[in-house]
Design a protein around this motif. Sequence first.
Motif, mmCIF file in Angstrom:
data_model
loop_
_atom_site.group_PDB
_atom_site.id
_atom_site.type_symbol
_atom_site.label_atom_id
_atom_site.label_comp_id
_atom_site.label_asym_id
_atom_site.label_seq_id
_atom_site.Cartn_x
_atom_site.Cartn_y
_atom_site.Cartn_z
ATOM 1 N N ARG A 51 52.010 41.820 35.104
ATOM 2 C CA ARG A 51 53.054 41.368 34.900
ATOM 3 C C ARG A 51 52.295 39.378 34.771
ATOM 4 N NH1 ARG A 51 56.243 43.437 39.883
ATOM 5 N NH2 ARG A 51 57.819 44.711 38.058
ATOM 6 N N THR A 52 50.839 39.645 36.004
ATOM 7 C CA THR A 52 50.540 38.092 36.135
ATOM 8 C C THR A 52 49.683 38.458 35.364
ATOM 9 O OG1 THR A 52 50.417 39.398 38.611
ATOM 10 C CG2 THR A 52 48.391 37.380 37.884
ATOM 11 N N CYS A 53 48.581 39.232 33.865
ATOM 12 C CA CYS A 53 47.889 38.752 33.298
ATOM 13 C C CYS A 53 49.044 38.429 31.526
ATOM 14 C CB CYS A 53 46.570 40.105 33.052
ATOM 15 S SG CYS A 53 46.381 40.278 33.718
ATOM 16 N N LYS A 54 50.255 38.941 32.520
ATOM 17 C CA LYS A 54 50.786 37.910 30.762
ATOM 18 C C LYS A 54 51.166 36.820 31.064
ATOM 19 C CE LYS A 54 53.247 42.675 29.615
ATOM 20 N NZ LYS A 54 54.793 42.881 29.929
ATOM 21 N N LYS A 55 50.941 36.346 32.081
ATOM 22 C CA LYS A 55 52.002 34.733 32.326
ATOM 23 C C LYS A 55 50.576 33.996 32.482
ATOM 24 C CE LYS A 55 55.318 35.956 35.058
ATOM 25 N NZ LYS A 55 55.859 35.547 37.742
ATOM 26 N N THR A 56 49.262 34.756 32.839
ATOM 27 C CA THR A 56 47.996 33.703 32.930
ATOM 28 C C THR A 56 47.064 33.568 32.203
ATOM 29 O OG1 THR A 56 47.082 35.368 34.390
ATOM 30 C CG2 THR A 56 48.895 33.879 35.103
ATOM 31 N N SER A 57 46.526 34.960 31.409
ATOM 32 C CA SER A 57 45.407 36.041 30.962
ATOM 33 C C SER A 57 44.267 35.160 31.981
ATOM 34 C CB SER A 57 44.998 35.052 29.563
ATOM 35 O OG SER A 57 46.063 34.838 29.520
ATOM 36 N N PRO A 58 43.881 35.716 33.177
ATOM 37 C CA PRO A 58 43.093 35.451 34.059
ATOM 38 C C PRO A 58 41.563 36.136 33.354
ATOM 39 C CG PRO A 58 43.709 37.876 35.108
ATOM 40 C CD PRO A 58 44.976 36.802 33.372
ATOM 41 N N ASP A 59 40.759 35.275 33.427
ATOM 42 C CA ASP A 59 39.030 35.519 32.874
ATOM 43 C C ASP A 59 38.234 36.688 33.827
ATOM 44 O OD1 ASP A 59 38.986 32.495 32.000
ATOM 45 O OD2 ASP A 59 39.583 32.322 33.682
ATOM 46 N N ILE A 60 38.688 37.085 34.761
ATOM 47 C CA ILE A 60 38.261 38.645 35.416
ATOM 48 C C ILE A 60 39.386 38.439 36.140
ATOM 49 C CG2 ILE A 60 36.678 37.507 37.213
ATOM 50 C CD1 ILE A 60 35.080 39.926 35.779
ATOM 51 N N ILE A 61 39.383 40.137 36.442
ATOM 52 C CA ILE A 61 40.528 41.239 37.066
ATOM 53 C C ILE A 61 38.902 42.538 37.972
ATOM 54 C CG2 ILE A 61 42.269 42.635 37.264
ATOM 55 C CD1 ILE A 61 42.644 41.907 34.612
ATOM 56 N N LEU A 62 38.929 42.067 39.438
ATOM 57 C CA LEU A 62 38.523 42.686 40.364
ATOM 58 C C LEU A 62 40.002 44.004 41.470
ATOM 59 C CD1 LEU A 62 36.781 39.867 41.888
ATOM 60 C CD2 LEU A 62 36.352 41.812 40.375
#
Length: 69
Positions: A51-62
């Motif tokens: 859900r967060t990725c769909k809203k924001t497109s983070p540069d990296i995921i830990l």
Amino acid sequence: MLISDFNNNQKKSAQVLIVDDEETQRLLMRRVIEKEGYQILEASDGLDCLRTCKKTSPDIILRDVERND
């Protein structure tokens, strides 16, 4: 503009998504990474991460390596 200025500006705008079911672990990582100037996003599970990725497109995921979802 110096290269170091560019790197500092780029780093400050980068978003890091921390995915861990343990709130304490997320808080610890947040404190360390925020000190370096990164913007922090958090998710407590795989679905929340998506859900967060769909809203924001983070540069990296830990991500917690022992996740089951």
